[in-house]
Each structure stands twice: as structure tokens, then as C-alpha cells.
Write an enzyme that holds these catalytic residues in place. Structure first.
Site, PDB file in Angstrom:
ATOM      1  N   ASP A   5       0.858  -1.201   0.000  1.00  0.00           N
ATOM      2  CA  ASP A   5       0.000   0.000   0.000  1.00  0.00           C
ATOM      3  C   ASP A   5       0.887   1.241   0.000  1.00  0.00           C
ATOM      4  O   ASP A   5       2.064   1.182   0.367  1.00  0.00           O
ATOM      5  CB  ASP A   5      -0.949   0.014   1.208  1.00  0.00           C
ATOM      6  CG  ASP A   5      -0.231   0.143   2.548  1.00  0.00           C
ATOM      7  OD1 ASP A   5       0.827  -0.500   2.728  1.00  0.00           O
ATOM      8  OD2 ASP A   5      -0.708   0.895   3.424  1.00  0.00           O
TER       9      ASP A   5
ATOM     10  N   GLU B 142       0.053  -0.835   5.918  1.00  0.00           N
ATOM     11  CA  GLU B 142       1.137  -0.255   6.714  1.00  0.00           C
ATOM     12  C   GLU B 142       0.964   1.238   6.860  1.00  0.00           C
ATOM     13  O   GLU B 142       1.162   1.794   7.948  1.00  0.00           O
ATOM     14  CB  GLU B 142       2.499  -0.556   6.071  1.00  0.00           C
ATOM     15  CG  GLU B 142       3.688  -0.348   7.019  1.00  0.00           C
ATOM     16  CD  GLU B 142       4.181   1.087   7.107  1.00  0.00           C
ATOM     17  OE1 GLU B 142       4.876   1.410   8.086  1.00  0.00           O
ATOM     18  OE2 GLU B 142       3.863   1.916   6.217  1.00  0.00           O
TER      19      GLU B 142
HETATM   20  N1  BES Z   1       8.786   3.145   5.421  1.00  0.00           N
HETATM   21  C1  BES Z   1       8.193   4.083   6.306  1.00  0.00           C
HETATM   22  C2  BES Z   1       8.962   4.260   7.598  1.00  0.00           C
HETATM   23  C3  BES Z   1      10.381   4.744   7.468  1.00  0.00           C
HETATM   24  C4  BES Z   1      10.799   5.570   6.452  1.00  0.00           C
HETATM   25  C5  BES Z   1      11.289   4.361   8.407  1.00  0.00           C
HETATM   26  C6  BES Z   1      12.098   5.987   6.348  1.00  0.00           C
HETATM   27  C7  BES Z   1      12.585   4.801   8.350  1.00  0.00           C
HETATM   28  C8  BES Z   1      13.011   5.615   7.297  1.00  0.00           C
HETATM   29  C9  BES Z   1       6.760   3.639   6.615  1.00  0.00           C
HETATM   30  O1  BES Z   1       6.075   3.271   5.448  1.00  0.00           O
HETATM   31  C10 BES Z   1       6.005   4.788   7.205  1.00  0.00           C
HETATM   32  O2  BES Z   1       5.764   5.741   6.514  1.00  0.00           O
HETATM   33  N2  BES Z   1       5.594   4.679   8.476  1.00  0.00           N
HETATM   34  C11 BES Z   1       4.760   5.659   9.087  1.00  0.00           C
HETATM   35  C12 BES Z   1       4.067   5.085  10.280  1.00  0.00           C
HETATM   36  C13 BES Z   1       2.767   4.415  10.009  1.00  0.00           C
HETATM   37  C14 BES Z   1       2.143   3.939  11.285  1.00  0.00           C
HETATM   38  C15 BES Z   1       1.815   5.263   9.232  1.00  0.00           C
HETATM   39  C16 BES Z   1       5.563   6.820   9.575  1.00  0.00           C
HETATM   40  O3  BES Z   1       6.738   6.664   9.944  1.00  0.00           O
HETATM   41  O4  BES Z   1       5.011   7.921   9.603  1.00  0.00           O
HETATM   42 MN    MN Z   2       7.187   2.047   4.261  1.00  0.00          MN
HETATM   43 MN    MN Z   3       5.404   5.163   4.444  1.00  0.00          MN
END
Ligand code: BES
Ligand code: MN
Ligand code: MN
Length: 461
Positions: free
Chosen positions: A95, A159
Site C-alpha cells: 500500500d 502499513e
Molecule cells: N517506510 C516508512 C517508515 C520509514 C521511512 C522508516 C524511512 C525509516 C526511514 C513507513 O512506510 C512509514 O511511513 N511509516 C509511518 C508510520 C505508520 C504507522 C503510518 C511513519 O513513519 O510515519
Molecule cells: Mn514504508
Molecule cells: Mn510510508
């Protein structure tokens, strides 16, 4: 499937002779607008799941299935070479974030294009491109030297909206998900000539607040000055949540924060980082954050309080004299070990409610959350990832702390007792979640080349 290639081909040769096709296939996936947050894309999300399933089948898994959930489906697949061998569970997400604001994209978000050696599309880096590296790495291994471990794939579709159905799925499928380690490519490296591996991620508490003043929008002249303006009150409440040192003032907020030792902080600050380049890239004259901490520390080991959106009243063209009834904000708090998401959400909620003046009513709605993690650097899997990256990049990867969150890492640790290795290949400058998200061709192919080496070294450990 591997009829035209001789089995003696090396991984590099196999990748080289299949580059255009790998890209064509990735582009097909990138064309599917699998936005999990918006229900109008529900069918597209499903199509993306089906695409991932069938590409895993084509790559050579023994079985692949779509597992429906209350939300978007989970794709599960496996290739069991020999039950006696080690098993790696690959996690990723198909997603993507919503593409808006659309007018800021140079080319449309779901029409992938290569410019300056980079693939431009929503999800190119986060996380379709990185998931697809694993699919193509599997195909490559099976087309060359073979697979030295068992592989399981768990590729989810929620995610970006908090993985709300994955915990239940994990609890109900412990046997199916049995593995020795989890491998995830959903993070970044420092630079293409400076490989790194994230060994920590921040947790998250996400809340929405609503402040209500009068029971209806009022004339700002007739009532203004005598009735609380909820936008003003909200701004004052929020402004008071940080002091002059940008220290968060919510009582108890820092109570559980694990302070790093002087030596650990020194180690963390050894990672290459150029403050001037950082400022230049963002077009800011100065950075901003908690006094006493460096930028790497502010994003790596310190918790945050950030407004993600604030709205209320009249925001259309021209002027409308109105004293609005309501004001809203969305707030994210990034957490570090040993803070707990539920506890921080409650501390915020209690404090926000307690500081509200009598002239307004407030409501706090918690959204998704997640726990912070640190992953080991002395495990066989970390060492295998480091060795694999060292071989393909020509340099030892530096362990780093990522500022983002992948809440399922802590969840898998709790539910499955498994640690993860965060072997990501993106760059912080890839504009994930922003317009013009991209993923370097270098990074995509480097990932496909490095992953088979991870299996090789992990299997041998
Ligand atoms: N891949 C990201 C997280 C990420 C990006 C970790 C770059 C380290 C470096 C993930 O898809 C993401 O966007 N996570 C969200 C949290 C989620 C609960 C919506 C975030 O970090 O905002
Ligand atoms: Mn991600
Ligand atoms: Mn992300």
C-alpha cells in the site's frame, strides 16, 4: 522459467540480462494506485495484492495466497527448500500514501517514469520498489545458484494506515509465520556511497483534537471579543506544549525515555552528516529542535511532538468575518525506547483536557500508534546483512537510528519472538510521502544484488 539462461550465470549476470524486464514489471505494480487510506481506492489495493501474489508465483514460490482481513488483504507466500534449513520471513507493504497534492508532481504519481536515473512514482521507494527487489532477488537466486534458506513473504496492504489488522493475523498464524528472523527493506541508507542499516525506529502516538467554542459559527464583530475563539485557544494550548528549549511540557512525557550514554551518543554522531548540506537541501537557514541535541540525535533518539495539520474557520477565497465554532488539529508524537504509545497518548489526552479553559470543550481522538524498537547488531542476521552490503557497496554499513516508524517490528517481536533486520535501500531524499517520490535505479538494482548475499551469509552462519 529459467530456460534461456544457463544455470552457471552469476547473480550479477542474471540481473544484468533481465534489467529491462524487472523494470517493466515494477512499473506495472507502480501503476496500480493502492492508496490504503482512501476507500475509493479499495479495488486498486486489492489489484495490487493480486499483482504481488502472482509476481511471487512467477518468481518461483511453492505457494502464494491472498489472506483477506477486515481491511485490506495480506499477501502470504513461501518457498520451503528444506524444513531443516533456516527460514527468513520477508515483510513489506504494497500500500502507498495518498498522492496529493497532485499538482506538485512533475509527472503523475501512478504513471512511473525514469528521469535522471530515478524511478518517479508514488510507492517507488515506499515500499513497492523495495518489496519488488525481494521478489526479483528470489527469481534471481532460483535462476542462478539456488536458495540456501527457506523464505516466507508477508506483504501487507495497511502499513500506511497503522497495520490495524496485522496483529490479529499474526496471532492467528503463528505456525505459518514461524521463522528465524525477519528481513525488511522499508528504510534508507545514508547515501549511495555510504551504506547504513537502521538499528532503531521510533514509535508513534497519533491523535486528533477538536476544540469547540460556541455552538455555531458567529459573526466576528457581533460576538468577537466576548466569546472564546477555538482556533486561538487551540493555538495557545499547542504553543504551550513546548518550552523555550523545545522541550515537550506534557507532564511525564520524558519519564520513560531511555537516555543514551555519552559513549553511545558519540558513536551515533560519528555517522556522516553535513549540516550545511542538510539546510541547503531543505532551503532553511537554520535547523530547529530540542536544545542540547544534534540533528542526528533529534531524529534518532529523542521523542517529538509535531502538528501534522491544523484547521478551522474560513479558509476560502477572500474574507469572511466569522468566529468559528470549532478548530481541529492532527498531532503525531514520535517515541523512543522505552516510551509506550498508549501511555503517551493518555498523558497527552489528560494534559490537553486539563489545560483547556472553561470557555471551550475539547475532544481527543487517538489514531494509530506503535512502539519504538532497537534491533541487535550482534546477531547472525545483522552480521549477514552487513557483510552482504559491504560486498556490494564496497564499504561496511554504518548502524543508524531511523526517525520514522514501522510499528509491526515491535509487534512481531512481541507476538512471534522474532527480531528484524532493517536492510533498506532508499535515501532520505527520495521524497517518500511527498510529491515526486522516487527510487534510484542504482538503489533498486543494488538491492536485488545484495539480498541474495544476505541469504548466502545468513545460511552459512
Ligand atoms: N517506510 C516508512 C517508515 C520509514 C521511512 C522508516 C524511512 C525509516 C526511514 C513507513 O512506510 C512509514 O511511513 N511509516 C509511518 C508510520 C505508520 C504507522 C503510518 C511513519 O513513519 O510515519
Ligand atoms: Mn514504508
Ligand atoms: Mn510510508
Amino acid at each position: 522459467m529459467n530456460t534461456t539462461n544457463t544455470p552457471t550465470m552469476t547473480v550479477k549476470e542474471y540481473i544484468h540480462s533481465n534489467k529491462p524486464r524487472f523494470l517493466d514489471e515494477l512499473f506495472e505494480l507502480l501503476r496500480i494506485s493502492s492508496v490504503s487510506a482512501d476507500s475509493k481506492y479499495k479495488e486498486d489495493v486489492k489489484r495490487a495484492a493480486e499483482f504481488v501474489k502472482s509476481s511471487l508465483e512467477k518468481a518461483g514460490v511453492d505457494k502464494a495466497e491472498i489472506c483477506p482481513t477486515k481491511g485490506h488483504p495480506i499477501v502470504y507466500a513461501e518457498k520451503i527448500v528444506d524444513p531443516k534449513l533456516k527460514t527468513v520471513l520477508v515483510y513489506g507493504h504494497y500500500d502507498v500514501q495518498p498522492p496529493d497534492p497532485l499538482d506538485l508532481w512533475t509527472t503523475p504519481a501512478f504513471e512511473p517514469q525514469i528521469r535522471d536515473e530515478k524511478i518517479y512514482a508514488r510507492g517507488s521507494c515506499d515500499d513497492k520498489g523495495q518489496v519488488f527487489m525481494h521478489v526479483k532477488a528470489l527469481e534471481t537466486m532460483l535462476g542462478t545458484s539456488g536458495l540456501p534458506c527457506n523464505i516466507k513473504f508477508l506483504i501487507e496492504g495497511e502499513e500506511e494506515v497503522g497495520s490495524s489488522n496485522l496483529t490479529e493475523f499474526t496471532r492467528n498464524n503463528k505456525e505459518k509465520l514461524k521463522a528465524d528472523v525477519i528481513l525488511i527493506s522499508d528504510t534508507s541508507i545514508i547515501a549511495n556511497d555510504t551504506p547504513s542499516i537502521d538499528v532503531g525506529l521510533r514509535g508513534l502516538s497519533y491523535v486528533e483534537v477538536e476544540v469547540t467554542g460556541p455552538n455555531r459559527d458567529l459573526h466576528s464583530g457581533v460576538y468577537g471579543g466576548a466569546v472564546a475563539n477555538p482556533i486561538q485557544i487551540l493555538c495557545e494550548m499547542i504553543a504551550g506544549m513546548k518550552d523555550q528549549n523545545n522541550h515537550i511540557t506534557i507532564p511525564g512525557f520524558y519519564d520513560d525515555v531511555l537516555e543514551l550514554s555519552k559513549a553511545e551518543r558519540e558513536e551515533l554522531n560519528k555517522a556522516p552528516f553535513n549540516l550545511e548540506d542538510y539546510k541547503k537541501d531543505l532551503n532553511i537557514d537554520d535547523v530547529h529542535g530540542e536544545t542540547g541535541y544534534t540533528t542526528l540525535e533529534r531524529t534518532g533518539i529523542r521523542p517529538t511532538f509535531e502538528l501534522n495539520g491544523i484547521w478551522g474557520g474560513y479558509t476560502g477565497e477572500g474574507a469572511k468575518t466569522v468566529l468559528p465554532s470549532k478548530a481541529f488539529a492532527k498531532i503525531s508524537m514520535r517515541l523512543v525506547p522505552n516510551q509506550k504509545s498508549d501511555k503517551i497518548t493518555k498523558l497527552f489526552s489528560d494534559y490537553f483536557t486539563s489545560i483547556a479553559p472553561k470557555s471551550v470543550k475539547v475532544k481527543v481522538t487517538p489514531h494509530h500508534g506503535g512502539e519504538p524498537v532497537v534491533t541487535p547488531t550482534d546477531s547472525p542476521a545483522y552480521k549477514a546483512a552487513a557483510k552482504a552490503m559491504e560486498e556490494t557497496f564496497g564499504k561496511k554499513p554504518i548502524p543508524t537510528r531511523g526517525g520514522g516508524s514501522i510499528p509491526i517490528v515491535a509487534m512481531f517481536e512481541k507476538e512471534l519472538g522474532l527480531k528484524s533486520v532493517l536492510m533498506g535501500f532508499g535515501l532520505d531524499s527520495d521524497l517518500i510521502h511527498s510529491p515526486n517520490e522516487h527510487f534510484g535505479l542504482f538503489n533498486f538494482f543494488k538491492g536485488i544484488e545484495t539480498i541474495p548475499l544476505f541469504y548466502k551469509y545468513y545460511a552459512a552462519s
